[in-house]
Design a protein around this motif. Structure first.
Motif, PDB file in Angstrom:
ATOM      1  N   THR A  44       5.891  -0.877 -10.634  1.00  0.00           N
ATOM      2  CA  THR A  44       5.960  -2.260 -11.107  1.00  0.00           C
ATOM      3  C   THR A  44       4.568  -2.853 -11.037  1.00  0.00           C
ATOM      4  N   THR A  45       4.170  -3.508 -12.103  1.00  0.00           N
ATOM      5  CA  THR A  45       2.822  -4.055 -12.148  1.00  0.00           C
ATOM      6  C   THR A  45       2.786  -5.248 -13.103  1.00  0.00           C
ATOM      7  N   PRO A  46       1.923  -6.212 -12.853  1.00  0.00           N
ATOM      8  CA  PRO A  46       1.768  -7.312 -13.807  1.00  0.00           C
ATOM      9  C   PRO A  46       0.861  -6.914 -14.973  1.00  0.00           C
ATOM     10  N   ASN A  47       0.263  -5.752 -14.878  1.00  0.00           N
ATOM     11  CA  ASN A  47      -0.728  -5.323 -15.860  1.00  0.00           C
ATOM     12  C   ASN A  47      -0.107  -4.322 -16.840  1.00  0.00           C
ATOM     13  N   LEU A  48       0.053  -4.738 -18.094  1.00  0.00           N
ATOM     14  CA  LEU A  48       0.737  -3.873 -19.062  1.00  0.00           C
ATOM     15  C   LEU A  48      -0.008  -2.555 -19.279  1.00  0.00           C
ATOM     16  N   SER A  49      -1.330  -2.583 -19.310  1.00  0.00           N
ATOM     17  CA  SER A  49      -2.045  -1.326 -19.547  1.00  0.00           C
ATOM     18  C   SER A  49      -1.881  -0.386 -18.359  1.00  0.00           C
ATOM     19  N   ASP A  50      -1.724  -0.944 -17.166  1.00  0.00           N
ATOM     20  CA  ASP A  50      -1.424  -0.146 -15.980  1.00  0.00           C
ATOM     21  C   ASP A  50      -0.059   0.523 -16.145  1.00  0.00           C
ATOM     22  N   ALA A  51       0.920  -0.256 -16.600  1.00  0.00           N
ATOM     23  CA  ALA A  51       2.266   0.282 -16.823  1.00  0.00           C
ATOM     24  C   ALA A  51       2.232   1.394 -17.867  1.00  0.00           C
ATOM     25  N   VAL A  52       1.449   1.196 -18.906  1.00  0.00           N
ATOM     26  CA  VAL A  52       1.343   2.204 -19.968  1.00  0.00           C
ATOM     27  C   VAL A  52       0.765   3.502 -19.421  1.00  0.00           C
ATOM     28  N   SER A  53      -0.249   3.403 -18.548  1.00  0.00           N
ATOM     29  CA  SER A  53      -0.845   4.637 -18.037  1.00  0.00           C
ATOM     30  C   SER A  53       0.103   5.350 -17.083  1.00  0.00           C
ATOM     31  N   VAL A  54       0.888   4.596 -16.292  1.00  0.00           N
ATOM     32  CA  VAL A  54       1.882   5.229 -15.418  1.00  0.00           C
ATOM     33  C   VAL A  54       2.955   5.911 -16.260  1.00  0.00           C
ATOM     34  N   ARG A  55       3.375   5.244 -17.311  1.00  0.00           N
ATOM     35  CA  ARG A  55       4.381   5.825 -18.205  1.00  0.00           C
ATOM     36  C   ARG A  55       3.854   7.127 -18.815  1.00  0.00           C
ATOM     37  N   THR A  56       2.600   7.113 -19.234  1.00  0.00           N
ATOM     38  CA  THR A  56       1.989   8.322 -19.807  1.00  0.00           C
ATOM     39  C   THR A  56       1.962   9.455 -18.788  1.00  0.00           C
ATOM     40  N   GLU A  57       1.623   9.114 -17.536  1.00  0.00           N
ATOM     41  CA  GLU A  57       1.601  10.120 -16.468  1.00  0.00           C
ATOM     42  C   GLU A  57       2.990  10.733 -16.273  1.00  0.00           C
ATOM     43  N   ILE A  58       4.015   9.887 -16.258  1.00  0.00           N
ATOM     44  CA  ILE A  58       5.385  10.373 -16.072  1.00  0.00           C
ATOM     45  C   ILE A  58       5.785  11.283 -17.229  1.00  0.00           C
ATOM     46  N   LEU A  59       5.435  10.876 -18.452  1.00  0.00           N
ATOM     47  CA  LEU A  59       5.784  11.692 -19.616  1.00  0.00           C
ATOM     48  C   LEU A  59       5.088  13.045 -19.553  1.00  0.00           C
ATOM     49  N   MET A  60       3.850  13.065 -19.060  1.00  0.00           N
ATOM     50  CA  MET A  60       3.131  14.325 -18.932  1.00  0.00           C
ATOM     51  C   MET A  60       3.787  15.213 -17.877  1.00  0.00           C
ATOM     52  N   GLU A  61       4.232  14.597 -16.764  1.00  0.00           N
ATOM     53  CA  GLU A  61       4.931  15.365 -15.725  1.00  0.00           C
ATOM     54  C   GLU A  61       6.235  15.926 -16.260  1.00  0.00           C
ATOM     55  N   MET A  62       6.901  15.143 -17.108  1.00  0.00           N
ATOM     56  CA  MET A  62       8.165  15.597 -17.683  1.00  0.00           C
ATOM     57  C   MET A  62       7.957  16.830 -18.552  1.00  0.00           C
ATOM     58  N   ASP A  63       6.808  16.920 -19.176  1.00  0.00           N
ATOM     59  CA  ASP A  63       6.508  18.093 -19.988  1.00  0.00           C
ATOM     60  C   ASP A  63       6.468  19.362 -19.124  1.00  0.00           C
ATOM     61  N   GLN A  64       6.164  19.183 -17.848  1.00  0.00           N
ATOM     62  CA  GLN A  64       6.097  20.334 -16.930  1.00  0.00           C
ATOM     63  C   GLN A  64       7.495  20.741 -16.457  1.00  0.00           C
ATOM     64  N   GLY A  65       8.449  19.848 -16.556  1.00  0.00           N
ATOM     65  CA  GLY A  65       9.804  20.146 -16.105  1.00  0.00           C
ATOM     66  C   GLY A  65      10.483  18.867 -15.678  1.00  0.00           C
ATOM     67  N   PRO A  66      11.789  18.963 -15.380  1.00  0.00           N
ATOM     68  CA  PRO A  66      12.543  17.766 -14.999  1.00  0.00           C
ATOM     69  C   PRO A  66      11.969  17.133 -13.723  1.00  0.00           C
ATOM     70  N   ILE A  67      11.857  15.825 -13.717  1.00  0.00           N
ATOM     71  CA  ILE A  67      11.345  15.157 -12.528  1.00  0.00           C
ATOM     72  C   ILE A  67      12.435  14.398 -11.777  1.00  0.00           C
ATOM     73  N   ILE A  68      13.615  14.330 -12.381  1.00  0.00           N
ATOM     74  CA  ILE A  68      14.737  13.760 -11.635  1.00  0.00           C
ATOM     75  C   ILE A  68      15.905  14.738 -11.726  1.00  0.00           C
ATOM     76  N   SER A  69      16.630  14.862 -10.634  1.00  0.00           N
ATOM     77  CA  SER A  69      17.719  15.830 -10.603  1.00  0.00           C
ATOM     78  C   SER A  69      19.060  15.121 -10.650  1.00  0.00           C
ATOM     79  N   ASP A  70      20.083  15.850 -11.064  1.00  0.00           N
ATOM     80  CA  ASP A  70      21.432  15.301 -11.058  1.00  0.00           C
ATOM     81  C   ASP A  70      21.881  15.101  -9.616  1.00  0.00           C
ATOM     82  N   GLN A  71      22.640  14.047  -9.405  1.00  0.00           N
ATOM     83  CA  GLN A  71      23.108  13.795  -8.043  1.00  0.00           C
ATOM     84  C   GLN A  71      24.626  13.844  -7.990  1.00  0.00           C
TER      85      GLN A  71
END
Ligand SMILES: [Zn+2]
Length: 71
Positions: A44-71
């Motif tokens: 969570t951030t007040p800075n939209l460009s910060d949010a965009v870069s975190v989102r990009t990081e998550i999407l890149m991690e997702m390319d490596q494999g699932p980052i959340i598991s079924d519960q």
């Protein structure tokens, strides 16, 4: 305005930025209605460009494999 980064728990293939404080949103990828209160907030951030870069990081991690598991 605060921005939060969330990951869709349905398709697990989409991270998106939402305005902090909203109750529900719709996954832009699979169309699932998501209850924000039940979602993991990755960042969570007040800075939209910060949010965009975190989102990009998550999407890149997702390319490596699932980052959340079924519960
Ligand atoms: Zn989805």
């Amino acid at each position: 305005m605060q921005y939060s980064v969330i990951v869709c728990p349905k398709c697990k293939e989409h991270a998106q930025i939402i305005e902090s404080g909203i109750k529900s949103t719709v996954c832009q990828r699979c169309g699932s209605r998501l209850d924000v209160r039940k979602l993991k907030i990755w960042h969570t951030t007040p800075n939209l460009s910060d949010a965009v870069s975190v989102r990009t990081e998550i999407l890149m991690e997702m390319d490596q494999g699932p980052i959340i598991s079924d519960q």
